[in-house]
Design a protein around this motif. Structure first.
Motif, PDB file in Angstrom:
ATOM      1  N   SER A  17      26.593 -63.889 -11.128  1.00 23.79           N
ATOM      2  CA  SER A  17      26.896 -64.808 -10.040  1.00 23.79           C
ATOM      3  C   SER A  17      27.667 -66.016 -10.537  1.00 23.79           C
ATOM      4  N   LEU A  18      28.444 -66.594  -9.641  1.00 23.69           N
ATOM      5  CA  LEU A  18      29.152 -67.839  -9.884  1.00 23.69           C
ATOM      6  C   LEU A  18      29.203 -68.631  -8.583  1.00 23.69           C
ATOM      7  N   ARG A  67      27.838 -60.395  -0.167  1.00 24.72           N
ATOM      8  CA  ARG A  67      27.819 -60.832  -1.561  1.00 24.72           C
ATOM      9  C   ARG A  67      28.269 -62.282  -1.733  1.00 24.72           C
ATOM     10  N   PHE A  68      29.226 -62.713  -0.923  1.00 27.31           N
ATOM     11  CA  PHE A  68      29.772 -64.070  -1.017  1.00 27.31           C
ATOM     12  C   PHE A  68      29.309 -64.901   0.168  1.00 27.31           C
ATOM     13  N   THR A  69      29.116 -66.203  -0.056  1.00 19.79           N
ATOM     14  CA  THR A  69      28.758 -67.131   1.000  1.00 19.79           C
ATOM     15  C   THR A  69      29.593 -68.397   0.866  1.00 19.79           C
ATOM     16  N   VAL A  70      30.286 -68.774   1.939  1.00 21.92           N
ATOM     17  CA  VAL A  70      31.065 -69.997   1.949  1.00 21.92           C
ATOM     18  C   VAL A  70      30.271 -71.087   2.665  1.00 21.92           C
ATOM     19  N   GLU A  82      29.847 -69.264  -3.013  1.00 24.31           N
ATOM     20  CA  GLU A  82      28.833 -68.663  -3.868  1.00 24.31           C
ATOM     21  C   GLU A  82      29.070 -67.168  -3.922  1.00 24.31           C
ATOM     22  N   MET A  83      29.191 -66.652  -5.120  1.00 22.20           N
ATOM     23  CA  MET A  83      29.525 -65.256  -5.327  1.00 22.20           C
ATOM     24  C   MET A  83      28.396 -64.587  -6.093  1.00 22.20           C
ATOM     25  N   ASN A  84      27.835 -63.549  -5.511  1.00 19.67           N
ATOM     26  CA  ASN A  84      26.755 -62.785  -6.114  1.00 19.67           C
ATOM     27  C   ASN A  84      27.179 -61.332  -6.278  1.00 19.67           C
TER      28      ASN A  84
END
Length: 128
Positions: A17-18, A67-70, A82-84
């Protein structure tokens, strides 16, 4: 000049994640719909997500849904991604830009759109 400044890119293992940050410099974040974009090696730029200034609604390209949340913090003039569960195909330079015609997103940006205040990007590399 008004622009975004992206940060947070790194080398990460597949499945990791990043969280990327994008700070608006010289303009107010809450005036525009904001898009995240990426450009992978040898490929054209694609839209990743959009977050609205008016109601906070969000959109994602199909490959990152779930997977991603803005999100954003107007007080800090910062938008986040947020990238998972990262995959090697997520490897790209990630950029922010403002939609100069809209406060509300209607979807992820395609090739068209009046986009401005581009940042220089931050590199995300996902190893297999």
């Amino acid at each position: 000049q008004a622009q975004f400044v992206e940060s947070g890119g790194d080398l990460v293992q597949s499945g990791g994640s990043l969280r990327l940050s994008c700070v608006a410099s010289g303009f107010f974040l809450d005036y525009y719909a904001i898009g995240w974009f990426r450009q992978a090696p040898g490929k054209e730029r694609e839209g990743v997500s959009c977050i609205s200034a008016s109601d906070g609604s969000t959109y994602y390209t199909e490959s990152v849904k779930g997977r991603f949340t803005v999100s954003k913090d107007n007080a800090k003039n910062t938008v986040y991604l947020e990238m998972n569960s990262l995959r090697p195909e997520d490897t790209a330079v990630y950029y922010c830009a403002a939609d100069l015609m809209r406060r509300r997103c209607t979807g992820v940006h395609g090739r068209n759109g009046d986009l401005g205040y581009w940042g220089k990007g931050t590199l995300v590399t996902v190893s297999s």
